[in-house]
Scaffold this motif. Structure first.
Motif, PDB file in Angstrom:
ATOM      1  N   THR A  30      17.173   4.412   5.436  1.00 23.22           N
ATOM      2  CA  THR A  30      15.850   3.988   4.986  1.00 23.22           C
ATOM      3  C   THR A  30      14.775   4.830   5.672  1.00 23.22           C
ATOM      4  OG1 THR A  30      16.660   1.715   4.778  1.00 23.22           O
ATOM      5  CG2 THR A  30      14.274   2.021   4.788  1.00 23.22           C
ATOM      6  N   ALA A  31      13.920   5.442   4.875  1.00 26.52           N
ATOM      7  CA  ALA A  31      12.829   6.233   5.431  1.00 26.52           C
ATOM      8  C   ALA A  31      11.816   5.305   6.106  1.00 26.52           C
ATOM      9  CB  ALA A  31      12.157   7.035   4.326  1.00 26.52           C
ATOM     10  N   ILE A  32      11.187   5.784   7.184  1.00 32.43           N
ATOM     11  CA  ILE A  32      10.175   4.990   7.876  1.00 32.43           C
ATOM     12  C   ILE A  32       8.847   5.167   7.148  1.00 32.43           C
ATOM     13  CG2 ILE A  32       8.931   4.667  10.035  1.00 32.43           C
ATOM     14  CD1 ILE A  32      11.411   5.682  11.495  1.00 32.43           C
ATOM     15  N   LEU A  56       0.823  -1.214   0.000  1.00 28.88           N
ATOM     16  CA  LEU A  56       0.000   0.000   0.000  1.00 28.88           C
ATOM     17  C   LEU A  56       0.856   1.264   0.000  1.00 28.88           C
ATOM     18  CD1 LEU A  56      -2.870  -0.943   2.490  1.00 28.88           C
ATOM     19  CD2 LEU A  56      -2.950  -0.913  -0.004  1.00 28.88           C
ATOM     20  N   VAL A  57       1.972   1.226   0.714  1.00 27.44           N
ATOM     21  CA  VAL A  57       2.877   2.377   0.735  1.00 27.44           C
ATOM     22  C   VAL A  57       3.407   2.646  -0.672  1.00 27.44           C
ATOM     23  CG1 VAL A  57       5.139   3.174   1.536  1.00 27.44           C
ATOM     24  CG2 VAL A  57       3.508   2.217   3.163  1.00 27.44           C
ATOM     25  N   GLU A  67      11.614  -2.551  15.778  1.00 30.79           N
ATOM     26  CA  GLU A  67      12.807  -2.131  16.517  1.00 30.79           C
ATOM     27  C   GLU A  67      14.068  -2.757  15.935  1.00 30.79           C
ATOM     28  OE1 GLU A  67      12.400  -2.864  20.663  1.00 30.79           O
ATOM     29  OE2 GLU A  67      10.650  -1.561  20.906  1.00 30.79           O
ATOM     30  N   SER A  68      14.001  -4.048  15.631  1.00 27.59           N
ATOM     31  CA  SER A  68      15.178  -4.716  15.062  1.00 27.59           C
ATOM     32  C   SER A  68      15.468  -4.218  13.651  1.00 27.59           C
ATOM     33  CB  SER A  68      14.976  -6.235  15.069  1.00 27.59           C
ATOM     34  OG  SER A  68      13.914  -6.615  14.217  1.00 27.59           O
ATOM     35  N   ASP A  69      14.431  -3.901  12.881  1.00 31.70           N
ATOM     36  CA  ASP A  69      14.631  -3.353  11.532  1.00 31.70           C
ATOM     37  C   ASP A  69      15.322  -1.998  11.589  1.00 31.70           C
ATOM     38  OD1 ASP A  69      13.513  -5.540  10.307  1.00 31.70           O
ATOM     39  OD2 ASP A  69      11.533  -4.639  10.040  1.00 31.70           O
ATOM     40  N   LEU A  70      14.930  -1.178  12.564  1.00 31.86           N
ATOM     41  CA  LEU A  70      15.539   0.149  12.698  1.00 31.86           C
ATOM     42  C   LEU A  70      17.018   0.043  13.079  1.00 31.86           C
ATOM     43  CD1 LEU A  70      12.692   2.130  14.489  1.00 31.86           C
ATOM     44  CD2 LEU A  70      13.530   2.470  12.162  1.00 31.86           C
TER      45      LEU A  70
END
Length: 234
Positions: free
Chosen positions: A63-65, A29-30, A52-55
């Motif tokens: 990488t933009a959130i 969707l994004v 949290e682990s992805d960040l």
């Protein structure tokens, strides 16, 4: 998009890929340019922990959130009503990853306030009857609520392995598809691929869009009436 849309991924049967598809659909969707939030209603908060682990793995500078991942407990009914009310005031697609226990407090309220319930399932002799029971539960809930529950059901045959299946099993799967289609939209199959064994809450991983494209396009068209998003009105 004139108002918020609430989508809940749910099935009482575990191991059907509910959480993975929840995140993968949010990423889809994004890419369509839609504002999305993901709500983790599992008591273990696996999605929130994954964010949290992805960040940590992909620093925000790289990488933009793309969307928020919010942990939320269904145990407090009044808080859930208020939370859903606040979502309705925004213009976004809110995707809930629900727990698999149908006795979970607040789950009925979530189903009753959802616009769409997306139910992944497998074509196997254990998952099919369990999913049928879940569908029956939703039908009974709709009857009890006498028109106050308008969630449309979308069923996603997930992790399909085209290499297996005797003739009798193939016939059973086709009969299952026909039966399930009486209660909701059944999407094209999502094949079992190594790309779908992992997911990232920050971006689509290579290969996932190819695997899910047909199913997700079908869901998108069911919700929005067309394939391309009208981002000018978001």
């Amino acid at each position: 998009m004139d108002e918020s849309i609430i989508i809940t991924f749910a099935n009482q049967k575990g191991g059907v890929g509910k959480t993975t598809l929840c995140v993968t659909f949010a990423n889809y969707l994004v890419k369509k340019g839609l504002p999305v939030i993901v709500i983790d209603c599992d008591s273990q908060e696996s999605l929130a922990q994954r964010r949290e682990s992805d960040l940590k793995r992909y620093p925000s500078g790289d990488t933009a959130i793309p969307y928020e991942v919010l942990p939320f407990s269904l145990n407090k009914e009044e808080a859930l009503f208020g939370f859903i009310g606040n979502i309705r005031k925004t213009r976004c697609v809110a995707i809930f990853d629900s727990p698999g226990n149908l006795k979970q407090q607040g789950l009925v309220t979530l189903f009753a306030n959802s616009d769409y319930i997306i139910c992944p399932y497998h074509y196997d002799r254990t998952t099919i009857p369990s999913t049928a029971t879940f569908i029956a539960f939703l039908q009974k809930l709709k009857n009890v609520m006498a028109g106050k529950m308008n969630a449309r059901l979308i069923l996603v045959p997930n992790r399909h392995d085209a290499r297996v299946g005797r003739r009798s099993e193939l016939m059973l799967w086709e009969e299952t598809r026909e039966t399930f289609s009486r209660y909701g939209l059944v999407t094209p199959k999502i094949n079992s691929r190594a790309d779908m064994e992992r997911f990232c809450t920050l971006s689509d991983l290579d290969g996932q869009l190819e695997v899910t494209q047909a199913a997700f396009d079908t869901i998108f068209k069911e919700i929005f009436g067309h394939i391309e998003a009208d981002t000018e009105n978001v």
